[in-house]
Design an enzyme around this catalytic site. Structure first.
Site, PDB file in Angstrom:
ATOM      1  CE  LYS A  80      33.186  27.469  39.231  1.00  0.00           C
ATOM      2  NZ  LYS A  80      33.671  28.464  39.199  1.00  0.00           N
TER       3      LYS A  80
ATOM      4  CB  SER B  10      34.613  35.750  39.254  1.00  0.00           C
ATOM      5  OG  SER B  10      35.787  35.581  40.355  1.00  0.00           O
TER       6      SER B  10
END
Lengths: 212, 212
Positions: B170, B131
Site C-alpha cells: 500500500k 491480494s
DNA sequence: TATTGACACGAACATGTGTTCTCTCCTATC
DNA sequence: GATAGGAGAGAACACATGTTCGTGTCAATA
C-alpha cells in the site's frame, strides 16, 4: 562444494568488481597488486583452485583469459528491448519498421526467465491511458510485445480493430468467422467482431512497471 | 560523423562478435588474423581511427584494452535481481538475509531506465493470490522491492501488519500516531492502523509480469 | 609533375602477462 | 619428533601483445 578461503573469496570479489569497472578481465598481476599478494604464483595457485570449484573459467596462454562462470552466461542472454513508442486505445500502435534506426532512448531488459524462446522480434510500448486496466495494465506501464501477424487461440495479443479505430489488448479466440476478444478480467464481457475487422499487431510477452 | 571505411566497419563488427563469443576483448593480432590483415600496425592504425570517431575506447599499454563505447555502459548496468520467495497476504515475506547463499533459481533483470538510483539491496518475490489486485498486481507477477525499514510518506511499501498477521502492498502515510495505508486503486477505502502495528519490509520498485 | 594525405606493409622493439620451478612456513597427524 | 600436505614467496622464463619506425601505394589536387 567446499568453502572458499578468505583469499579466494577476495579474488573472486575483485574480479567481479573489476569487470564492473572495465570491460575486460583483470590480469594476474592486477589481482596481485590490488590484494597485496606477494607473488603471481600465489594468484595462479588460487585461480586454479577457483577454476576447479567451477567459479571461473580460464583460457590458458591468453592474457586476461578469466571468465566468471555464472555471470557471463547469465548476462549474455539479457536482451535490451527498445521502447519504440506509446500504445493508446484510440491510435494505431507503432511497429518496429516505422522507426528504422531512430533514436530510441529507453529500453527495458528481460532475462531468460521472462522470455520463453528466442528474444527476436521484440519491441516495447509505453501504455497511455487506462484502456487496458482490465488486464491489470496501468497507465505508464511498459508492455513487451513480440512482432507477429498471426496467433494461436488463447494467446493475448495487441489487435487493431479497423472499424472501431481502436487498439486493444485481449485474449484471442477465432470462432468460425468471427473473433472473440476476451478481457483478462473475467468479470468483463467479451467482444465479438468479424475476423476481417481485426489486425494482429503482436503477442503480449511481458509487462514491466517501475515506480519512481 | 564521417563514414567508416569497409575495413574499419569489419573490425568493429568483429570486435562485437568476439565479445559475444568470449568474455574478453580481442587482441590486435586476433583482429589481424581474422580479417587477414597483413600487419598489426594496420590494425592499430584503424583502431586509432575508430577511437577518434568515438566508436571504441582503448587503454594504452593494456592487452585487450578495447572497449565498445555504446555497448559496455549500457549492458553493464543491468542488474540481476534474485527471486527469493513468494509474497502472499497471510504470511510474512522472506527477507534477503533469510536465505543466505541459498539456491536462487530465478532472477529478473532490470536496467537503468527502470531503476532510479543504485541497484543495491534489491530482491524480488513472486506474488501468490490476488491480494494486491487493487494495485494492478496479479497472481503470478513478480514484485521487485528495495530492502528498507523506513519510508517517506506517499511511497508504496510492503508492510507486515502485526495484529492482522497479514502482508499488504500500500501507499504509506504517517498521520500523527496512526498510519494510513492507501490502496493504489482510488475506488477502494484506505486502512487506518496504529503506527506500532506496521512493519515496513521494503519499498516497491517495480513489477514484472511475463506470459508463457 | 610534384605534393599531399589516407591507407597499408613488414619488421623490429619493449613490455605485459601467463607459467613454472625451487624454497619456505605452517599446521595437522601419527 | 618426523612427515606430509596446504598455502605462500621469489625469481626466472617464454611467449603474448601493444607500439613504433621506415617504407610503399594510390588517388586527389595544385
Amino acid at each position: 562444494m567446499k568453502d572458499l578461503s578468505r583469499r579466494q573469496q577476495a579474488i573472486l570479489d575483485y574480479i567481479e568488481h573489476f569487470l564492473d569497472e572495465n570491460d575486460y578481465p583483470p590480469t594476474i598481476r592486477d589481482i596481485q597488486t590490488e590484494l597485496a599478494i606477494s607473488s603471481t604464483s600465489v594468484v595462479d595457485y588460487n585461480l586454479k583452485a577457483l577454476e576447479n570449484r567451477g567459479h571461473i573459467r580460464r583460457n590458458s596462454k591468453i592474457s586476461r583469459g578469466i571468465e566468471l562462470v555464472n555471470r557471463s552466461s547469465g548476462r549474455r542472454n539479457v536482451v535490451a528491448i527498445p521502447v519504440i513508442g506509446q500504445i493508446a486505445a484510440g491510435s494505431p500502435i507503432p511497429v518496429p519498421g516505422d522507426l528504422e534506426g531512430s533514436d530510441v532512448t529507453e529500453t527495458v531488459e528481460m532475462g531468460p526467465d521472462q522470455l520463453r524462446g528466442s528474444g527476436q522480434g521484440l519491441f516495447a510500448l509505453r501504455v497511455k491511458g487506462q484502456s487496458m486496466i482490465d488486464a491489470f495494465i496501468d497507465d505508464g506501464d511498459v508492455v513487451v510485445l513480440k512482432q507477429q501477424e498471426t496467433c494461436e487461440n488463447g494467446e493475448t495479443v495487441a489487435v487493431w480493430l479497423k472499424d472501431e479505430r481502436e487498439t486493444t489488448l485481449k485474449k484471442f479466440y477465432l470462432e468460425g468467422d468471427r473473433v472473440r476478444l476476451q478481457p483478462a478480467n473475467s468479470t468483463m464481457q467479451p467482444i465479438y467482431t468479424p475476423a476481417e475487422n481485426v489486425e494482429i499487431q503482436g503477442r503480449l510477452v511481458g509487462v514491466v512497471r517501475s515506480y519512481a
